[in-house]
Enzyme design. Sequence first.
Site, PDB file in Angstrom:
ATOM      1  N   THR A 158       0.870  -1.155   0.000  1.00  0.00           N
ATOM      2  CA  THR A 158       0.000   0.000   0.000  1.00  0.00           C
ATOM      3  C   THR A 158       0.914   1.215   0.000  1.00  0.00           C
ATOM      4  OG1 THR A 158      -1.752   1.204   1.161  1.00  0.00           O
ATOM      5  CG2 THR A 158      -0.271  -0.104   2.537  1.00  0.00           C
ATOM      6  N   SER A 159       0.758   2.067  -0.991  1.00  0.00           N
ATOM      7  CA  SER A 159       1.716   3.145  -1.232  1.00  0.00           C
ATOM      8  C   SER A 159       1.700   4.188  -0.112  1.00  0.00           C
ATOM      9  CB  SER A 159       1.405   3.831  -2.563  1.00  0.00           C
ATOM     10  OG  SER A 159       1.531   2.938  -3.640  1.00  0.00           O
TER      11      SER A 159
END
Length: 383
Positions: free
Chosen positions: A93-94
């Site tokens: 998840t960025s």
Amino acid sequence: MTDQTTSPSLTARMAAYATTLRERGAIRTSPVERAFATVPRHLFLPGGYYTSGTFIPVPADPGDDLLDRIYSDTALMTHVPKSDDAAGRYSSTSQPRVIAAMLEALQLAPGMKVLEIGAGTGYNASLIAAITGAEVVTIDVSEVIVTEAAKAAERAGEKNVTALTADGYLGYPAKGPYDRIVVTCGVTGISPHWLDQLADDGQIVVPVAHGGFHPTLSVTRDGTRLIGRGVMSSDFMSAAGPLYAWQDGQTPALTEPLPPQPMTTWENVGPVLEDDAYYDLWFHLGTRTGRTTRAYVDGLDPAQGMACLHEPSRGTAWIQRTGHLHHVGDQAVADDLKALVHSWVDLGRPGIADHRAILERASDDETVFYPVEWHLREDYRQH
């Protein structure tokens, strides 16, 4: 939403998380801020995340220490290429700052239909759905990642996310056309299949390999032309296959450090630069020469930046945040880099968002549309 997501303490934490992103400039509009304040990031971690090679489990009811980490401006690695990892490849998840800036660049509005290339944890797709209130189609080649993303969106109560197993290069025409396409992996250009599925007035927000990293571009049609506009510095895990085919004359980021060799340092060639300004210079170098890339070598601190001009048969020259230039091999490569740094300064230090490009395919044999003909935006004025 689950009961947990509506508890007063978590509601306050998520609101503070969104407010911080807005204060830092990543969030600019109320719909994006509202999405970050209401979509629970902790529900989008498939059992946990990795840090420094160690897997950190995230239980159904995480404690404050875990929630502090999850609701910080930090990317979280959820899969790695290990035999005991369900997906067996990198996935994450960025960093929330990057996610927010990409959502702002998409200029989302209620009712817009969006295609996401690269499902990740499903968090990004759920944020988009919270803003548009319309279907978001997110695709990935990994059945494991798609299943996890779908389950996470369901846990969060987001009914408008459709997660499907598909080849990102081909998109998903059965659900098109799309008002927006967002890509969450590094690519070298724009798939022609995405353009076939994009509405006439649509927009693609995509991290494109450029100068050894993956800055984000916004791509739109202008008549028969494709125009790319710089958005921000970013870096993403690279796609595979035709989405990462290199154009002639471009130098990929080097995967192995260069061998040790005598190095010369020229001090104060350029100005001392903070993060954003350094990436502005790096991006600009990439618009001027395909020799621009990132390379590591013993003796240089990567924290000071590794933007360089690299010619395998001649030499390599680096410019770092300190303003110092370091080079090995032929001094002519260093002279070229010095001239380019001075040119950027003389232009008024244009930022990433000041740059434009036309995207083209030289022939149908090329798998993607590449950025070419870089120039400064027409209304750019030197400071």
